[in-house]
Design a protein around this motif. Structure first.
Motif, short mmCIF file in Angstrom:
data_model
loop_
_atom_site.label_atom_id
_atom_site.label_comp_id
_atom_site.label_asym_id
_atom_site.label_seq_id
_atom_site.Cartn_x
_atom_site.Cartn_y
_atom_site.Cartn_z
N UNK A 113 -4.22 2.34 9.07
CA UNK A 113 -5.63 2.72 9.03
C UNK A 113 -6.32 2.12 7.82
N UNK A 114 -5.65 2.15 6.67
CA UNK A 114 -6.22 1.56 5.46
C UNK A 114 -6.37 0.06 5.61
N UNK A 115 -5.41 -0.59 6.27
CA UNK A 115 -5.52 -2.03 6.50
C UNK A 115 -6.70 -2.37 7.41
N UNK A 116 -7.04 -1.49 8.33
CA UNK A 116 -8.23 -1.72 9.15
C UNK A 116 -9.50 -1.65 8.29
N UNK A 117 -9.51 -0.74 7.34
CA UNK A 117 -10.64 -0.69 6.41
C UNK A 117 -10.70 -1.98 5.59
N UNK A 118 -9.54 -2.43 5.13
CA UNK A 118 -9.48 -3.68 4.38
C UNK A 118 -10.00 -4.84 5.21
N UNK A 119 -9.64 -4.87 6.50
CA UNK A 119 -10.09 -5.94 7.38
C UNK A 119 -11.61 -5.92 7.53
N UNK A 120 -12.17 -4.73 7.69
CA UNK A 120 -13.62 -4.62 7.85
C UNK A 120 -14.35 -5.08 6.59
N UNK B 45 0.84 -1.20 0.00
CA UNK B 45 0.00 0.00 0.00
C UNK B 45 0.87 1.25 0.00
N UNK B 46 1.99 1.22 0.73
CA UNK B 46 2.92 2.35 0.73
C UNK B 46 3.36 2.69 -0.69
#
Length: 493
Positions: free
Chosen positions: A93-100, A49-50
């Motif tokens: 933060x983006x990975x948390x969105x991905x997890x959700x 993602x980076x």
């Protein structure tokens, strides 16, 4: 004829219990997402993602400073890169969105697919519990495997997004084989199949084996195969057109990929022993229907897993969920599908006992929400401490800097933006990966002369070194210390 009697209070409670348990498990996983424990490949996905957030069209290698493609640049990661670029959120933060998103797709996908197999309202909850808890008495974590503890650690990974899509794919495919599905619906299935394969290749294999089983189980007429064939062709074209990496070149991946997957073939009884209950259920389903899709799916999964072990293609072991998933689903479905009430009750008791064993094996997952100190000692003993991370180097090390580090740090440091000299994971597109790994080994070897170390630093443009405190010497200036006795050094002339 007397009217049917409403279910007793005990019966209603028995049906509500799996739904309540499944809801609690989902809540637990939502709370895990808030903490986002770090283990395994999280750093790789954060690094991907980076790179995409900095350059969507030409991101380069996600781990080392090299201009190579990467199979991690999938459509899903591209979307997450856009989110990071537009929103300014941190990659975590983006990975948390991905997890959700991944968890939502998984839960709804399981519900939709199970509803194609039975109309019973409690079956989806039983299926979800079986997928997460019906494993074995020994803890097993691996990307693409749906044990509760494994899911807690990998819920933000592309594999979970792909698995969620896979259950939806199977649901749509099952309905398409039962109906006179239009050309448009079949072509959409071809697009979805290609998307799953691009997002996580191993899960794509599982999706393909399941899809094949469902088409075979439907026993379509030859004339009805034109539309599935067109969907297959469209999917293959999309795989070929994907610009970020050559999908078909992955079939020639090197020996490193086989070596890293060899452990999948060990300790099978300890890791997956409870799934034998599902195998027994599959036998019963097969006796009732020789074309049962779950039985066919299981057979295909076992054949591919066994072929990988016998041929030395251990990466084929990643197809094991193609055997586990149908068995776990069959165990849950037998509770509602067995003929006599007494038989269903017996199956419910057997499944309930197995799920309790599986839940106790994975009870340490609670620690990812509460922390280890809040757990009773017997539960804390089953807790596996997540990785600490390397946020402590970020005040000094900037995006794009090259850091000299051994394998374990190299699996985490790129998550924050820097590169490492050698990748922390096998990379089939990095031609000089072996040379880079040898350079890292020479640099950290005690007998390596200072002049040789300086040459390695110049060759790879190293600006920082993460290593033990004993590494201090010419050309290095200690900047800060981190957990576990690690030290950040600045490379100086």
């Amino acid at each position: 004829m007397s009217p049917p009697q409403p279910p007793s209070g005990a019966a209603r409670a028995g049906r509500a219990l799996p739904q309540a348990a499944a809801a609690l498990v989902v809540v637990l996983l939502l709370l895990v997402i808030v903490r986002l424990p770090w283990a395994g490949d999280l750093g790789m996905h954060a690094a991907t993602i980076q790179r995409l957030s900095h350059n969507l069209f030409h991101p380069g290698n996600p781990l080392v400073d090299a201009d190579t493609p990467s199979p991690y640049y999938s459509p899903w990661m591209l979307a997450l890169g856009v989110v990071a670029k537009v929103s300014g959120l941190s990659v975590f933060g983006v990975l948390r969105i991905a997890a959700l998103v991944g968890l939502t797709l998984l839960v709804t996908g399981v519900w939709r697919y199970v509803r194609t197999l039975t109309a019973d309202r409690v079956a989806p909850a039983l299926a979800l519990l079986s997928l997460l808890l019906l494993w074995g008495p020994a803890l097993f974590n691996w990307s693409g495997f749906l044990g509760l503890n494994s899911l807690a650690l990998t819920v933000s990974y592309p594999s979970i997004f792909a698995l969620g899509l896979t259950f939806h794919f199977w649901a749509w495919l099952t309905r398409a084989t039962r109906e006179e599905a239009t050309w448009g619906r079949w072509l959409w299935l071809g697009v979805l199949w290609a998307l799953i394969l691009l997002c996580h290749q191993f899960t794509g294999v599982v999706a393909s084996l399941g899809g094949l089983a469902m088409v075979i189980a439907a026993r379509p007429a030859r004339t009805a195969l034109l539309r599935p064939a067109a969907a297959l062709v469209l999917g293959m074209v999309l795989l070929w057109l994907w610009p970020y990496y050559d999908f078909f070149s992955l079939f020639s991946a090197g020996a490193d990929l086989e070596a890293i997957h060899r452990p999948l073939y060990g300790h099978l009884a300890e890791r997956f022993g409870l799934v034998l209950l599902g195998v027994a259920a599959l036998v019963l389903r097969f006796r009732r229907d020789r074309w049962d899709p779950l039985a066919l799916f299981f057979a295909l999964g076992v054949l591919m897993f066994a072929a990988g072990g016998l041929s030395g293609h251990y990466s084929w072991g990643r197809a094991l969920p193609a055997a586990l998933i149908p068995a776990q689903l069959a165990a849950a479905l037998e509770v509602v599908a067995a003929g006599r009430r007494a038989v269903r009750v017996a199956w419910a008791c057997a499944l309930g006992a197995a799920l309790l064993v599986g839940a106790w094996t994975q009870v340490g997952t609670l620690g990812y929400v509460t922390g280890k100190d809040a757990l009773p000692s017997v539960v804390a003993a089953k807790y596996r401490t997540p990785w600490v991370g390397y946020h402590w180097i970020t005040p000094w090390v900037k995006y794009g800097d090259v850091v000299m580090a051994r394998t374990m740090p190299a699996r985490q440091i790129p998550a924050y933006g820097p590169y490492t000299v050698a990748p922390g994971y096998p990379d089939v597109f990095l031609a000089d990966a072996g040379r880079r790994e040898a350079a890292v080994a020479r640099y950290f070897a005690a007998a390596t002369p200072a002049a040789e170390r300086a040459g390695i630093v110049r060759e790879y443009g190293v600006r920082w070194v993460v290593g033990p405190g004993s590494l201090a010497g010419p050309g290095l200036r200690q900047v800060t210390a981190g957990p576990g006795g690690q030290v950040l050094y600045r490379v100086v002339p």
